[in-house]
Write a protein that holds these residues in place. Structure first.
Motif, PDB file in Angstrom:
ATOM      1  N   ILE A 135       0.943  -1.206  -0.566  1.00 33.81           N
ATOM      2  CA  ILE A 135       0.074   0.054  -0.039  1.00 33.81           C
ATOM      3  C   ILE A 135       0.662   1.533   0.255  1.00 33.81           C
ATOM      4  O   ILE A 135       1.981   1.440   1.555  1.00 33.81           O
ATOM      5  N   ALA A 136       0.460   1.950  -1.135  1.00 34.13           N
ATOM      6  CA  ALA A 136       1.635   3.116  -0.669  1.00 34.13           C
ATOM      7  C   ALA A 136       1.463   4.041   0.457  1.00 34.13           C
ATOM      8  O   ALA A 136       0.068   4.591   0.416  1.00 34.13           O
ATOM      9  N   GLN A 137       2.392   4.595   0.675  1.00 34.06           N
ATOM     10  CA  GLN A 137       2.382   5.476   1.883  1.00 34.06           C
ATOM     11  C   GLN A 137       1.690   7.503   0.785  1.00 34.06           C
ATOM     12  O   GLN A 137       2.138   7.449  -0.484  1.00 34.06           O
ATOM     13  N   PRO A 138       1.826   7.932   1.879  1.00 33.53           N
ATOM     14  CA  PRO A 138       1.246   9.409   1.317  1.00 33.53           C
ATOM     15  C   PRO A 138       2.365  10.316   0.183  1.00 33.53           C
ATOM     16  O   PRO A 138       3.380  10.420   1.134  1.00 33.53           O
ATOM     17  N   GLY A 139       2.200  10.362  -0.368  1.00 41.21           N
ATOM     18  CA  GLY A 139       3.228  11.392  -1.136  1.00 41.21           C
ATOM     19  C   GLY A 139       3.555  10.583  -2.642  1.00 41.21           C
ATOM     20  O   GLY A 139       4.447  10.880  -3.471  1.00 41.21           O
ATOM     21  N   PHE A 140       3.358   9.259  -2.920  1.00 41.15           N
ATOM     22  CA  PHE A 140       3.652   8.581  -4.032  1.00 41.15           C
ATOM     23  C   PHE A 140       2.753   8.930  -5.135  1.00 41.15           C
ATOM     24  O   PHE A 140       1.717   9.507  -5.429  1.00 41.15           O
ATOM     25  N   SER A 141       4.021   9.086  -5.414  1.00 44.06           N
ATOM     26  CA  SER A 141       3.648   9.689  -7.530  1.00 44.06           C
ATOM     27  C   SER A 141       2.949   8.374  -8.384  1.00 44.06           C
ATOM     28  O   SER A 141       3.370   6.810  -8.328  1.00 44.06           O
TER      29      SER A 141
END
Length: 467
Positions: free
Chosen positions: A23-29
């Motif tokens: 699961i992507a963390q905040p700020g991941f493009s």
């Protein structure tokens, strides 16, 4: 984030290969995801270039020419057929598993199977055991093809709900273009390893197996899935009632198979692929026989290369266009335009108009490729994104069926025509007219696709439980 316990892990954090860990963390493009998908699809696209090994594999013992104990082309032909069958079966049966464990584990498993398939095949060449090539590239490699094909696509659809077609087009374009890298690379490696005692195929298999495993593993490590309820900044999901037929609801994998929409789209893909794949396999022979004494073998090879370019480019262009005109309308274009072009091809051949003959087939092959890249977004529009990976996997059985039907139609009808006195230059006329009829049937199937009835939709509680 909830923790899970897996063998060798602990309860404090998710396993590295678990779905939660991706699961992507905040700020991941989200633009980091397409390269990860391409790292896999450019590798498994090698399947379209496997034919470069057929000639050398008939001379493993004789080295310079085939020996009595060498394999025949008909024997070797089953390797690719097995790979395509296993691609469809693995994609279909692993769909639920993909949705459960996430893309990282699935893509890494694909890397192990596809790369390992080359290693097993190399052992088969060294020991001259054809069963090891069937098992290696055919079964293991085919499983790697299926898992590697569907897992990045479903992830891209979730990252690009506003550009589903473009996203799937980027990845599946890689599958179409993988052969353009694999073919010259394989030939160069075989020439490098070739010696007085070796044709160079086994050594090439080892190098490719390791290289593909590394590239696909990098893609698996880099992949991320969006958090629950994520959507692009400023984007509002379209209403279900729009002409593009995009739903906000979700249908479970098993429930999708109870809807008429699944089988209609299955036929849509099957008929579109059948109309293109048989021609793709016979393109070189076809243009030479249609323009005897005019088109050389070298020119025919250029024609095949041009078709490959349009096959690859069409995967991105048509899928991207479907974001604007809608998936159903895009398939209307495929079937209507394709039927007209197929009907016109014999007249261009009979009048010696090579330019229009080539142009027609280039457009046809672009729509063949576009059919592959547009259908995942079509499924997401109809059934939602929650289980689109598994549904897409089951739909790929249409590809496996078309992979048999297309070549059989082209090859056997041509052989029948020639055996009954029809000139080779005219032997494809009946075939392309049959393709025209198939595309008309596909047009009707696509016309019948409607919204999925609400009785098949999952409730919020069912969706949460299934996740």
């Amino acid at each position: 984030m909830s923790s899970i316990i897996e063998p060798g892990g602990d309860a404090r954090s998710p396993s590295f290969f678990s779905k939660q860990a991706t699961i992507a963390q905040p700020g991941f493009s989200r633009w980091m995801v397409p390269p990860a998908a391409l790292a896999v699809h450019l590798c498994i696209g090698q399947a379209y270039a496997f034919s470069v090994f057929n000639g050398p594999l008939t001379k493993v013992i004789g080295i310079t020419q085939s020996a009595p104990d060498d394999w025949s082309l008909t024997t070797l032909g089953w390797i690719f057929s097995l790979a395509i069958v296993c691609l469809g079966l693995s994609a279909a049966f692993a769909g639920k598993w993909l949705e459960k464990v996430g893309p990282r584990r699935t893509m890494f498993t694909a890397a192990c199977c596809f790369g390992g398939g080359f290693i097993v095949s190399a052992l088969g060449v060294w020991t001259h055991q054809i069963v090891l090539l069937y098992l290696g590239y055919g079964v293991l490699g085919g499983i790697g093809l299926g898992l590697g094909y569907v897992s990045p696509v479903s992830t891209l659809i979730r990252w690009f709900p506003d550009r589903r077609g473009m996203a799937t087009g980027m990845a599946i374009m890689g599958f179409g273009g993988g052969a353009m890298i694999a073919a010259p690379l394989s030939v160069a490696l075989m020439n490098h390893f070739k010696s007085a005692t070796s044709i160079g195929v086994a050594e090439t298999f080892i190098v490719l197996g390791i290289a593909y495993f590394i590239s696909m593993s990098i893609g698996a490590l880099a992949i991320r899935v969006p958090p629950a309820d994520w959507k692009p900044a400023g984007w509002t999901p379209p209403a279900t009632t729009t002409q593009k037929m995009i739903t906000r609801n979700h249908v479970h994998i098993d429930q999708a198979l109870k809807t008429p929409q699944f089988y209609l789209i299955w036929l849509v893909l099957f008929l579109n692929v059948t109309a293109g794949i048989g021609i793709l396999g016979q393109a070189s022979v076809m243009i030479q026989e249609s323009f005897k004494d005019t088109v050389t073998a070298a020119a025919a090879a250029g024609f095949v290369g041009l078709l490959s370019l349009f096959n690859m480019g069409g995967r991105f262009v048509w899928a991207s266009a479907s974001d604007y005109v809608g998936r159903k309308n895009t398939y209307f274009i495929f079937f209507a335009l394709g039927a007209v072009l197929y009907w016109l091809v014999p007249s261009f051949a009979s009048t010696g108009n090579i330019a229009m003959f080539v142009l027609c087939y280039c457009v046809i092959l672009s729509m063949y490729g576009g059919g592959f890249s547009t259908v995942p977004a079509y499924l997401a529009d109809m059934f939602g994104t929650a289980f689109v990976g598994g549904i897409h996997g089951r739909l790929l059985t249409a590809w496996a069926a078309a992979g048999v039907a297309g070549p059989v139609l082209v090859n056997y009808i041509r052989a029948y025509q020639v055996a009954h006195g029809v000139a080779k230059a005219d032997a494809y006329t009946m075939t392309v007219h049959i393709m025209t009829v198939l595309l008309v049937i596909g047009f009707i199937c696509n016309l019948l696709v409607k919204h999925v009835h609400e009785k098949h939709h999952m409730t919020d509680a069912q969706l949460a439980s299934a996740k």
